[in-house]
Write a protein that holds these residues in place. Structure first.
Motif, PDB file in Angstrom:
ATOM      1  N   ALA A  83     -31.040 -30.912 -23.060  1.00 16.47           N
ATOM      2  CA  ALA A  83     -31.827 -31.930 -23.752  1.00 16.47           C
ATOM      3  C   ALA A  83     -31.514 -31.938 -25.243  1.00 16.47           C
ATOM      4  O   ALA A  83     -31.481 -33.008 -25.875  1.00 16.47           O
ATOM      5  CB  ALA A  83     -33.316 -31.679 -23.524  1.00 16.47           C
ATOM      6  N   LEU A 150     -30.274 -35.484 -17.194  1.00 17.61           N
ATOM      7  CA  LEU A 150     -31.105 -35.104 -18.340  1.00 17.61           C
ATOM      8  C   LEU A 150     -30.365 -35.322 -19.657  1.00 17.61           C
ATOM      9  O   LEU A 150     -30.987 -35.666 -20.674  1.00 17.61           O
ATOM     10  CB  LEU A 150     -31.524 -33.641 -18.230  1.00 17.61           C
ATOM     11  N   SER A 154     -32.022 -37.676 -22.312  1.00 17.16           N
ATOM     12  CA  SER A 154     -32.320 -37.109 -23.630  1.00 17.16           C
ATOM     13  C   SER A 154     -31.618 -37.885 -24.739  1.00 17.16           C
ATOM     14  O   SER A 154     -32.142 -37.992 -25.857  1.00 17.16           O
ATOM     15  CB  SER A 154     -31.906 -35.640 -23.681  1.00 17.16           C
ATOM     16  N   TYR A 168     -37.516 -38.086 -17.056  1.00 17.03           N
ATOM     17  CA  TYR A 168     -37.459 -36.649 -16.784  1.00 17.03           C
ATOM     18  C   TYR A 168     -38.160 -36.299 -15.475  1.00 17.03           C
ATOM     19  O   TYR A 168     -37.636 -35.539 -14.651  1.00 17.03           O
ATOM     20  CB  TYR A 168     -38.128 -35.865 -17.915  1.00 17.03           C
ATOM     21  N   LYS A 187     -41.187 -30.780 -18.433  1.00 14.35           N
ATOM     22  CA  LYS A 187     -41.008 -32.049 -19.139  1.00 14.35           C
ATOM     23  C   LYS A 187     -41.531 -31.984 -20.565  1.00 14.35           C
ATOM     24  O   LYS A 187     -40.924 -32.520 -21.498  1.00 14.35           O
ATOM     25  CB  LYS A 187     -41.697 -33.169 -18.351  1.00 14.35           C
TER      26      LYS A 187
END
Length: 257
Positions: A83, A150, A154, A168, A187
């Protein structure tokens, strides 16, 4: 820019609302960002001030979900690093691309995420049956598919972030063998990482409104605790319904912007 007392109260209230909804689902930016624009802040200043202000809310929500985070330290570290990279890339894109670059694709992404959330129980059962048939086990970090998903989610989070929590939850709910509350706990960690790294980048290249940052930070920290108390009590079906409702509202707001 100096805020009037009523504008300051509105920003504080928006921060509380955003912190609450971010902890339960995500999409708190859809509450704070329009309020900041209404006070007269330029879009970029509003966006970066919002990103920094929401970091304490994500941390507060993660603390509220600390029981669900037990045993997920290594997973949170691996997914958090992913992330971080994606969030930094999204922050760079915010300054390099016009907002129209994401306007078309984001509602489609959220709609797909909502479909995955709705189908998640059925899809998860199908995935478990396939694993049992093949004699394999689930990967603790979700495997390459989750990491890639992800990373992209992100990147969007570092760029704007509205409904990134929905993305997410849909990805981790499908690719991790965990219940929705434990996924929600992770999350909140990812949200804190993305907002934090984006804000740190913006510190060097963008202008903040520090009054707005402080008001949102205080409000979101309070909201994070409220959201944790409410969200942890929701059964999976109710939590899934809240996710879908918030996601639909996010799509409508994004289409009307």
């Amino acid at each position: 820019m100096a805020l009037s007392i009523w504008e300051a109260l509105a920003v504080l209230a928006a921060g509380i609302g955003a912190g609450t909804i971010n902890t339960i689902v995500g999409s708190g930016t859809l509450i704070t960002f329009p309020v900041l624009l209404a006070t007269g802040l330029p879009p970029i200043t509003a966006n970066v001030s919002n990103a920094l202000g929401l970091v304490p809310g994500s941390i507060s929500g993660a603390i509220g979900y600390r029981a669900e985070l037990r045993g997920q330290g290594r997973r949170a570290l691996v997914l958090g690093l992913t992330a971080l990279i994606g969030g930094l890339g999204g922050a760079i894109l915010l300054l390099a691309l016009p907002s129209e670059a994401f306007d078309t694709i984001v509602p489609v992404l959220i709609a797909l995420a909502l479909i995955l959330v709705l189908l998640q129980p059925r899809l998860a059962r199908a995935v478990r049956r396939r694993r049992d048939k093949n004699g394999t086990t689930s990967r603790p970090h979700g495997g390459p598919a989750l990491l890639a998903g992800l990373l992209l989610a992100s990147g969007y989070g570092g760029y704007f972030g509205a409904a990134q929590g929905v993305l997410y939850l849909s990805l981790m709910g499908l690719l991790l063998d965990e219940d929705l509350q434990r996924v929600n706990a992770v999350k909140n960690i990812l949200g804190a990482v993305v907002n934090g790294v984006a804000a740190c980048f913006f510190l060097f290249v963008a202008e903040f409104d520090w009054t707005a940052v402080l008001l949102i930070a205080v409000g979101s920290a309070l909201g994070g605790q409220i959201g944790a108390k409410v969200g942890r009590r929701l059964p999976p079906t109710a939590l899934r319904a809240v996710i879908v409702a918030v996601g639909v509202i996010a799509i409508v707001q994004l289409l009307l912007r």
